[in-house]
Design an enzyme around this catalytic site. Structure first.
Site, short mmCIF file in Angstrom:
data_model
loop_
_atom_site.label_atom_id
_atom_site.label_comp_id
_atom_site.label_asym_id
_atom_site.label_seq_id
_atom_site.Cartn_x
_atom_site.Cartn_y
_atom_site.Cartn_z
N GLY A 208 0.83 4.43 -4.78
CA GLY A 208 0.69 3.00 -5.06
C GLY A 208 -0.70 2.52 -4.69
N ASN A 209 -0.87 1.22 -4.56
CA ASN A 209 -2.17 0.69 -4.13
C ASN A 209 -1.95 -0.60 -3.34
OD1 ASN A 209 -2.32 -1.63 -6.08
ND2 ASN A 209 -2.21 0.07 -7.54
#
Ligand code: CTP
Length: 404
Positions: A208-209
């Site tokens: 993810g980020n």
């Protein structure tokens, strides 16, 4: 800007009613015409005489004034107003508003009002936190009521916490903002993407980020506030949107976001893609949890590229549609953003640099540069993301007005 505006101030029975006198005073000073309505319980906290003197008009509580028998027509009052502010709004009045109960004049006017309605909740912290109050507030938001959040601090009960009515100055600022919102995007349908994407490695883990979705959600709320119908395709975020003009589609992965966006883009007048979409995903997500296994250590993940949603919409864009993207860069910002603008066939790109103080992920502020098709750049100051959203919405509205 409040000069000549017709404002109903609804006062209900809470200790914060003493602040209503100051609110009425501020509104009158700003040039508004103010009609005060009180619930019977409000009389326990402040006299009608005080509010009538400050507002320069008789205050109404009942459907007919005793003495002269004049009928206070709730429908006429509802049509007269440019804005109705209920301050303080007690838990009881909020509950009745959320359920369409109208056992007094103030509530009947609320149901009849065609103008925007704001409410400033005021109550003790446990009452404010109670699930039933929170349910009623959520319902009122969905009904389009502008809720002016209560402050945190010492309460009349002596307890400390959330529930104290916003100060009259804050309510005044909120009133000016509500009345100044232009409906420039009425009749437009706009796609917005927001948040990160999660690309599964196995059922437990993902790539993810740090995107929080704050910028995209603020944008969706602002566009909706200016009259647009917004389809918000949103990656995983715990944030909520409240505007009734927003249709939210929750997705997890880049692939799901791609499917949701390509499905609706053809029906939209514009799209602003602010999501931080993963460029790569694990090529083979494991169906079961990957275990630590000394004989077969898991040290590498094979990745494959995800589809570029913005580029795909750029290919599908018809004349008259406006398409915008975001660029998050760390170096050669302007040059990279201009290249993306051209490559993805955009009408404008919003550049934010991770190097800027007060910009980027999870903070409440942002500093943007908008680059148009002609490569003309506009630099903005560091602002709250909600204010940045207004700058972007204004730029978009200007462009759409030019195109139509
Ligand atoms: N974007 C998208 N789909 C992707 C990747 C990005 O729609 N698979 C969109 C983002 O929502 C954003 C814009 O493309 O509006 C730019 O994203 P960014 O990551 O800055 O650019 P990339 O084109 O992915 O290039 P790079 O990561 O190399 O900078």
């Amino acid at each position: 800007m409040l000069r000549g505006k017709k404002i109903i101030v609804g006062v209900t029975g809470g200790i914060a009613a003493y602040k209503s006198a100051m609110l009425v005073r501020l509104l009158i000073k700003a040039g508004a015409e103010v009609q005060v309505l009180m619930t019977p319980a409000a009389h326990e906290f402040i006299t009608p005489l005080t509010l009538a003197t400050l507002s320069k008009r008789p205050v109404h509580t009942l459907f007919h004034d005793s003495g002269n028998g004049t009928w206070n027509n709730h429908v006429d009052l509802g049509l007269w107003a440019d804005l109705m502010i209920i301050a303080p709004a007690t838990a009881d009045t909020l509950a009745k508003m959320a359920n369409g109960i109208c056992d007094n004049l103030l509530l009947a006017v609320y149901l009849s009002a065609r103008c925007p309605v704001s409410a400033a909740p005021a109550m003790d912290l446990d009452m404010y936190r109670h699930p039933s109050t929170q349910r009623n507030l959520a319902q009122l938001r969905a009904d389009g009521v502008h809720l002016i959040p209560p402050g945190n601090g010492e309460l009349a009960s002596g307890l400390h916490g959330e529930g104290r009515m916003a100060e009259p100055e804050e309510i005044l600022a909120h009133t000016e903002a509500t009345l100044s919102v232009k409906q420039r995007l009425k009749g437009r349908k706009i796609l917005v993407t927001a948040g990160p994407t999660y690309e599964p490695i196995d059922p437990v883990r993902f790539i993810g980020n740090h995107s929080s979705g704050k910028m995209g959600l603020a944008l969706a709320e602002t566009l909706a506030g200016q009259g647009a119908r917004v389809i918000l395709v949103c990656g995983p975020t715990s944030l909520q949107v409240h505007h009734p003009n927003i249709q939210r589609v929750d997705v997890m992965t880049a692939k799901e976001m791609y499917t949701a966006c390509t499905k609706v883009f053809g029906t939209c007048h514009a799209a602003i893609l602010s999501a931080a979409v993963a460029d790569y995903r694990p090529a083979h997500a494991s169906k079961s949890k990957i275990k630590k296994d000394k004989s077969r250590p898991f040290t590498q993940i094979e990745l494959e590229e995800t589809a570029d949603i913005l580029a795909e919409l750029g290919r599908r864009k018809k004349s008259g549609q406006v398409l915008a993207g975001f660029a998050l860069e760390t170096d050669n910002e302007i040059e990279h953003a201009k290249a993306k603008l051209k490559k993805k066939n955009l009408d404008f790109i919003v550049l934010n640099s991770l190097r800027e103080k007060g910009a980027g992920f999870a903070v409440d502020t942002n500093r943007i540069t908008i680059i148009g098709k002609n490569n003309k750049t506009i630099n903005f100051e560091v602002k709250a993301k909600t204010a940045v959203a207004v700058d972007i919405a204004d730029y978009l509205a200007g462009l759409m007005e030019k195109k139509s």
